[in-house]
Scaffold this motif. Sequence first.
Motif, PDB file in Angstrom:
ATOM      1  N   PRO A  62       0.214  -3.753  -0.914  1.00  0.00           N
ATOM      2  CA  PRO A  62      -0.788  -4.697  -0.485  1.00  0.00           C
ATOM      3  C   PRO A  62      -2.000  -4.291  -1.576  1.00  0.00           C
ATOM      4  O   PRO A  62      -2.574  -3.150  -0.809  1.00  0.00           O
ATOM      5  CB  PRO A  62      -0.996  -4.600   0.907  1.00  0.00           C
ATOM      6  N   THR A  72       5.287  -6.365   4.120  1.00  0.00           N
ATOM      7  CA  THR A  72       3.762  -7.208   3.890  1.00  0.00           C
ATOM      8  C   THR A  72       4.021  -8.271   4.121  1.00  0.00           C
ATOM      9  O   THR A  72       2.961  -9.399   4.386  1.00  0.00           O
ATOM     10  CB  THR A  72       3.325  -6.635   2.488  1.00  0.00           C
ATOM     11  N   ARG A  97      -4.130  -3.293   6.653  1.00  0.00           N
ATOM     12  CA  ARG A  97      -4.547  -4.723   6.469  1.00  0.00           C
ATOM     13  C   ARG A  97      -3.779  -5.558   7.342  1.00  0.00           C
ATOM     14  O   ARG A  97      -4.253  -6.712   7.161  1.00  0.00           O
ATOM     15  CB  ARG A  97      -4.789  -4.807   5.067  1.00  0.00           C
ATOM     16  N   ASN A  98      -2.750  -5.348   7.519  1.00  0.00           N
ATOM     17  CA  ASN A  98      -1.762  -6.205   8.338  1.00  0.00           C
ATOM     18  C   ASN A  98      -1.565  -5.970   9.697  1.00  0.00           C
ATOM     19  O   ASN A  98      -0.819  -6.180  10.478  1.00  0.00           O
ATOM     20  CB  ASN A  98      -0.360  -6.173   7.802  1.00  0.00           C
ATOM     21  N   GLN A 144      -3.050  -6.696  12.204  1.00  0.00           N
ATOM     22  CA  GLN A 144      -3.352  -8.044  13.132  1.00  0.00           C
ATOM     23  C   GLN A 144      -2.529  -9.134  12.289  1.00  0.00           C
ATOM     24  O   GLN A 144      -3.089 -10.260  12.825  1.00  0.00           O
ATOM     25  CB  GLN A 144      -4.890  -8.099  13.384  1.00  0.00           C
ATOM     26  N   ASN A 145      -1.716  -9.076  11.582  1.00  0.00           N
ATOM     27  CA  ASN A 145      -0.968 -10.019  11.194  1.00  0.00           C
ATOM     28  C   ASN A 145       0.014 -10.281  12.236  1.00  0.00           C
ATOM     29  O   ASN A 145       1.099  -9.782  12.049  1.00  0.00           O
ATOM     30  CB  ASN A 145      -0.372  -9.521   9.739  1.00  0.00           C
ATOM     31  N   ARG A 205      -3.277   1.974  12.103  1.00  0.00           N
ATOM     32  CA  ARG A 205      -4.602   1.397  12.625  1.00  0.00           C
ATOM     33  C   ARG A 205      -5.300   0.801  11.459  1.00  0.00           C
ATOM     34  O   ARG A 205      -5.593   1.244  10.450  1.00  0.00           O
ATOM     35  CB  ARG A 205      -5.292   2.436  12.986  1.00  0.00           C
ATOM     36  N   MET A 231      -8.629  -0.743   9.902  1.00  0.00           N
ATOM     37  CA  MET A 231      -9.816  -0.179   9.590  1.00  0.00           C
ATOM     38  C   MET A 231     -11.232  -0.526  10.370  1.00  0.00           C
ATOM     39  O   MET A 231     -12.178   0.281  10.396  1.00  0.00           O
ATOM     40  CB  MET A 231     -10.394  -0.274   8.087  1.00  0.00           C
TER      41      MET A 231
END
Lengths: 345, 345, 345, 345
Positions: A132, A166, A186-187, A189-190, A208, A210
Motif C-alpha cells: 500500500p 490489502t 491504513r487498512n 478500519q477497512n 494499529r 495512525m
Amino acid sequence: MILILKSGATDEQIQHVLDRVDALGLQAHLSRGTYRTIVGIIGDEQKLTEEPLKAIPGVAQVIAVMPPYKLASLDAHPEPSVIDVSGVKIGGGNLAMIAGPCSVEEEDRMHRIAEAVSAAGANLFRGGAFKPRTSPYAFQGMGEEGLKRLRDVGHAHGMPVVTEVTDPRLVDLVSEYSDMLQVGARNMQNFALLTEVGKSERPVLLKRGMSASISDLLMCAEYILSQGNMNVVLCERGIKSFDTATRNLFDVAAVPLVHQLSHLPIIVDPSHATGRPDLIPACAMAGLAAGADGVHIEVHDCPEVAKSDGPQALLPEQYAEVASQMRKLAELLGKTISPLPETIA
Amino acid sequence: MILILKSGATDEQIQHVLDRVDALGLQAHLSRGTYRTIVGIIGDEQKLTEEPLKAIPGVAQVIAVMPPYKLASLDAHPEPSVIDVSGVKIGGGNLAMIAGPCSVEEEDRMHRIAEAVSAAGANLFRGGAFKPRTSPYAFQGMGEEGLKRLRDVGHAHGMPVVTEVTDPRLVDLVSEYSDMLQVGARNMQNFALLTEVGKSERPVLLKRGMSASISDLLMCAEYILSQGNMNVVLCERGIKSFDTATRNLFDVAAVPLVHQLSHLPIIVDPSHATGRPDLIPACAMAGLAAGADGVHIEVHDCPEVAKSDGPQALLPEQYAEVASQMRKLAELLGKTISPLPETIA
Amino acid sequence: MILILKSGATDEQIQHVLDRVDALGLQAHLSRGTYRTIVGIIGDEQKLTEEPLKAIPGVAQVIAVMPPYKLASLDAHPEPSVIDVSGVKIGGGNLAMIAGPCSVEEEDRMHRIAEAVSAAGANLFRGGAFKPRTSPYAFQGMGEEGLKRLRDVGHAHGMPVVTEVTDPRLVDLVSEYSDMLQVGARNMQNFALLTEVGKSERPVLLKRGMSASISDLLMCAEYILSQGNMNVVLCERGIKSFDTATRNLFDVAAVPLVHQLSHLPIIVDPSHATGRPDLIPACAMAGLAAGADGVHIEVHDCPEVAKSDGPQALLPEQYAEVASQMRKLAELLGKTISPLPETIA
Amino acid sequence: MILILKSGATDEQIQHVLDRVDALGLQAHLSRGTYRTIVGIIGDEQKLTEEPLKAIPGVAQVIAVMPPYKLASLDAHPEPSVIDVSGVKIGGGNLAMIAGPCSVEEEDRMHRIAEAVSAAGANLFRGGAFKPRTSPYAFQGMGEEGLKRLRDVGHAHGMPVVTEVTDPRLVDLVSEYSDMLQVGARNMQNFALLTEVGKSERPVLLKRGMSASISDLLMCAEYILSQGNMNVVLCERGIKSFDTATRNLFDVAAVPLVHQLSHLPIIVDPSHATGRPDLIPACAMAGLAAGADGVHIEVHDCPEVAKSDGPQALLPEQYAEVASQMRKLAELLGKTISPLPETIA
C-alpha cells in the motif's frame, strides 16, 4: 449505560426517556441530584450500542459502563491468548521476532537477509508482495510471484512467513502462500477486508491505525474475531503526532494498556513507529521491557537500493546486535523467544 | 531534490552520492557550506521519489522541491476544476449543498427528508446503504435495496444522489445506482478501492482521513486521477485531536490551503467534523466563508430513532435555517448554489 | 459527581465509598446494575473537585456532572459579557478589530502601520514590547520604551492598545502603559501570571495554549476572574497538530463551543493560527462567520525586515482588503465593529 | 541555511535575495534547478535565525541546516554530561531514582514515604510546595513551610530533594531549601522563569511541555544554559494526544532522540505520562530500556487522601517492586543507580 440529563430537562422529557428505556426491554433507575438527573440503565448494554440515546431530547451525555468489544475483552477470555503461527507461538510469555525486508525483492537478496535474521534469532520472516504505497507512481510490489518467493525463502530457512493483504479479493491468494496475514495501519478500519480475513484460517497481524485509540483497535480485532477467526495479534507501530523528528510517535504504553483490556497478544514495530534506524534498537528494547509479545523490525542488506522504506531499515549486523540484547532482556523478564518449528505445516 | 549531507560526510561518501545521482541520469550540483555539504539534484524529481536517497551513507536529509502529486496540482490545471454531478456543478464558484440522513431508512421517511432539504435549497441527496461501522454488531446498512431507494427518492425530488462505497467489489453496483461515489475517511488510503473508483465514470467525493495531511489527501486524489477519473471533489470532515468536546477537529484552513495547491474543489462536512448539532451551523458558515465549494450536512426528522449517527443530525427546520443563512453568505461571496438539473441523466 | 465502581468491587469497598461520601457531608445514591455498581453523589460538586475519589479502592471511573469552572460559566452569567477596553466594546455583537506589528519597532514605522490599520477599520492597536521568543538569542523586545511608544502611537491614532505581559513582576508596569493586557499562549497556564493580571484593573486578552482544551482555557480564565478581574476576552490562535503545512491548526469550532459554555467573548487570531499570509484572509472570514467577537491580525509594512514574525504579517493593503470583506460580513451577521472612542481614558 | 525560491521567482527577486545575504556579511551560492532556484548561504547560520528570510519576496521555503540550539547540542559537548545533585550523579551511566508524593503533606506521612522509597533504592526525594493547579480552587501547596519540611525529611533519610518552582520571584527561596529546581511542563516556555533558574546555582529538572517538540525542549534548556547554569536534566512526562485512555502519551522515543542530539541527561516520568498506576511499572521499565538516565515516580502511602494526584500514585510496596525490577534492568544495561551521598552539602 448511564444517561446524564440536561440541567433544564423537563418532567415530560424525563418520562420520555424512561418510556424509551422501557420500550427497549430494559430497566431504568432514576436518580435526581442537586444539579442534574441521572438515569442508570440496567440490563444488557450491548442492546443499546445501536440506539441513538444521546439524540433523545433532554439527554446531555451518555456514558457506557462496559467496553464496546466482547470477544476481544478479558471478560471473554481471562488468560492471555497464545497464537500459533505454523508452529511459532506468540503471547503468554512466548515472543515473536519478526524480521525481513519491507518488500519482497531479488531471490538471492531474500536468501541473504533470511539467513542473517534467522541466525540472529528471528522466528518469523516478513516481506510485502502487495504494497500500500502513498504514491500511485511508486513500486506496488511483486504480486503473486512475490508471495511465492517469500514463502519459499522463509520456509527454506525454517521460518513461517507473514505478509500484508490489502484487498478483500486477495485474501484467499495471500492465505495460500503465507502463514500469517498482515492488515496494515491504513487498512485497520477497512471493514470489508477485516471481514474477509475473519473468514480465513490464517492468524492475523492487525496493525494499529495512525489515529486509532486502543478501543478503536480492539473494535477492529472484534470484527475479525466475530467472523470466527480467533487468532489475532495486535501491533503498535506509531501514531500521528506533532513532532516531525520521527516518522510517527511510538506509543509504548499501548502495550500494558492492551494487556489490561484484552487477552490478545500485542507486538511492537519500532521500524514504522520511528522511521529512524538510530532509534529502532532503543525502542525495540523499550517495547519488550513494557511487556510486548514480540518485536517487528525491517532489515535490508543494502538500504540505499531497497525498493521501499530503505531509509528505515536496519542492516543485518545491526539487527543481530539488537536481537542479542533482546534475548538477554527476554531472559530477565522470564520470557521465551519461540523456537523455530521442526517443520512448517 | 536537495540532499543535505551529514556534518562528517567523507569525500568518499560525497563521491558515492554524486555517482548515484549520475547513475540515475540526473545532474548533481555540489555546494560546500561552512558546516555542511549540500547536493542539489537537477532534472525530473519524479524519477527520484522511488529512490531511497536518505539511505545513502552520509546523507542526513532529503528535501523535495516539488509536490509528490502531479495531476492534482495547480501546475497540471491552473484553473479551478468544475465537477458535474448529473447536472449539478461543484467548484469554480458553484456550490454543492449535500444533505440527507446518515443511513438510508424507511421509504416514507426518506421522502419526508428529501422534500424538506430540497425545499431548503439542497442540490444533492445523500444516504448510506453500505455503512462502515466501528462495531461489527451495529447496523451495516440496507445494501442494494438501500441504493435503489436512495436513487428513487433523490431523483423523485430532482436531486442527484451521493452514497458511500466501501469495498472494491461493490464499485460497479454502487455506480449503477448513484450519481456520485463517496470514499469515506476510514478508506481514504484504501488504495485498492481508490484504484477501482478511479476506473468508474462516476464523480468521486473523497473524504479526508482523520490523520491525513493535506498532502496525503491530494496523493489519494492522485490515485483516482491517475486511473483516468478526473472528477474528484475533496471533503474536509474533521481530524483527530486532543479535545474531546467535539467528535473531531474541524480544520477550516484546509479549504484555502487546498485552493493554494490544487484545482480540485473542496467541500466541508461540519456534521462529522464536530458531531454536535449546536456547532454545525456556525461551522457550516465558517466553511463557506473560508471558500468551500459546498457543505455536507446530515439531516434526520427524528434523530432519536435514526439507524446511525442520530445524535449529530440536524432537524429539517434547523437545516432550513442554516441553509437560508448560507444562501445570503454565498451571495455576499459572489458564489452560486448550483440549481437542480432539469432532468437527471 | 458519579462514581462507577469496578466490576469486582466488594461489599466492603462499596461501604467504604459510601462512608467517604458521608464524611464529606454529601449524600450518596447507590444503584446496582447488571454489570456495575454506580454511586451518584448529591450535593455541591465543587467540594469534591479536590478529593482523589478515583484513588478510593474499588472505584473505576469518576464522572463530573458540572463543569469545573464557575465564574466563567453561563450559569454564573447567562448573557454574553461585553468588555470595555478604554471605550472599545468587545462581545454581545460588538467586534474587536485588533491589528499592528508583532513587535514594537521604529517610531515612524509604527505611525505608518497605525495609520494604515486605523484607516482600514481597526479599533485596537497591538505590538509586543516584551517578547516570549523560543530562542534566547532572538530579539526580546524593546521593554519599557516599547510600551511607551506603542501607547503614544496607538492613542495618537485614536486606538486603545493591547500588549503582552510575560512576567508577574511586570504586570504593574505594563498596566500603566496599555489599555489591555495580553497573556500569550505559552503562558496560558502560568498561574502566577494569571493571578497577577487577575489583580490588575486592565482587561485581559487570554490566548489559548497550543495544547489546551476549551475546558483548560476556561479554567485559566477562571483564575483571572476569581481574583476579581471580570474583563477577560479569550482568543483562539491555533493548536498543535500533525500537518506541518500550517504553523498551527486553526480550531474555528472553538468559537461556537465557547459561546455554548461561557459568557466571555472569544476572538480569533488567524495570523498565529496559520502562520501563512495566503491563508489569513480566508481564516479571518471563517472566524467571523463562526461567530467570533473580533479578529486579531498582524500587519507590517515591510515584513522582510520585521523584528519578529515577519513571514506571517499581512501588508497594510492586504489588511485593508480583508477588513473591507469583514465589514460586509459583520453587517450580514448583524454585528457592529466597535467605533473608536471619542477620547481614550 | 538554504533558501528555496518560488517557481516563478523573477531575476530581480533573485538579485534582491543575493543582495540581502551580502548585506548580512554572508556568502550566497546560487543553484538553478529544472524547476526551482536554490540559494545556499555559507557562513555563521546563527546570524540568520533572527532574520525573516521567508518574508523576502520570491522565497518559498527556508531550511535550517544547523539546530537552533548551541550549548545544548552535542557539538558543544560531545560527551554525555553528568549532573551532580548534592552528591547524586545523573547521566553518563548514572541513574536518578526520584520518588515521593506529589505535594508535601503531613510530617509523619512524609517520613513514612521517604523511608519506604529510600529503602527501595530511591536516591532523590520529591514533593511540591508550590503547586501549579489547573483549578484556582484546588490546594495550592504549603509554600515555604512545605519547602522546609521536604528538605528536612529528605535529608534525614539521606536523599537530596527536588521541588517545583513556578514563579521567577520564588527562585531564590526555593533554591535555598532544595537541591534541585524543577520547572514543570506548563512552565516549560515561561521564559522569565527559565532566565531566573538559569541564574541559580541549583541544577534544574526541566520537564517537557505537553505540546513541545524535542527541539522546543532543547531550546528551553538553551535558555537556562545561556544564563550560565549548565546543570540541566530533561524529563519526558507525556505529551497531548487523542487517546483518552491515558492522561498523556508517553513518548519513549524522546529518550534516544535526545541522546542523538544533546549531551544533557534525560529521565522519564511515567506517573504523569500515563496517569495510571497499572501502567506505570511497565512504562518505567520501558524508559530505562530506552536509555533513560533516571525515572521519576510519585508514591503515596494512602492515595485516596492525597492532596493532589492521588489517583496516579504508586503505593510504597508497588514502588519497591518496580524499583527492584529496575535495578536488575540497570545491571543488564551496565548502568549504576547513583548511591546516596555520604553527606548532603
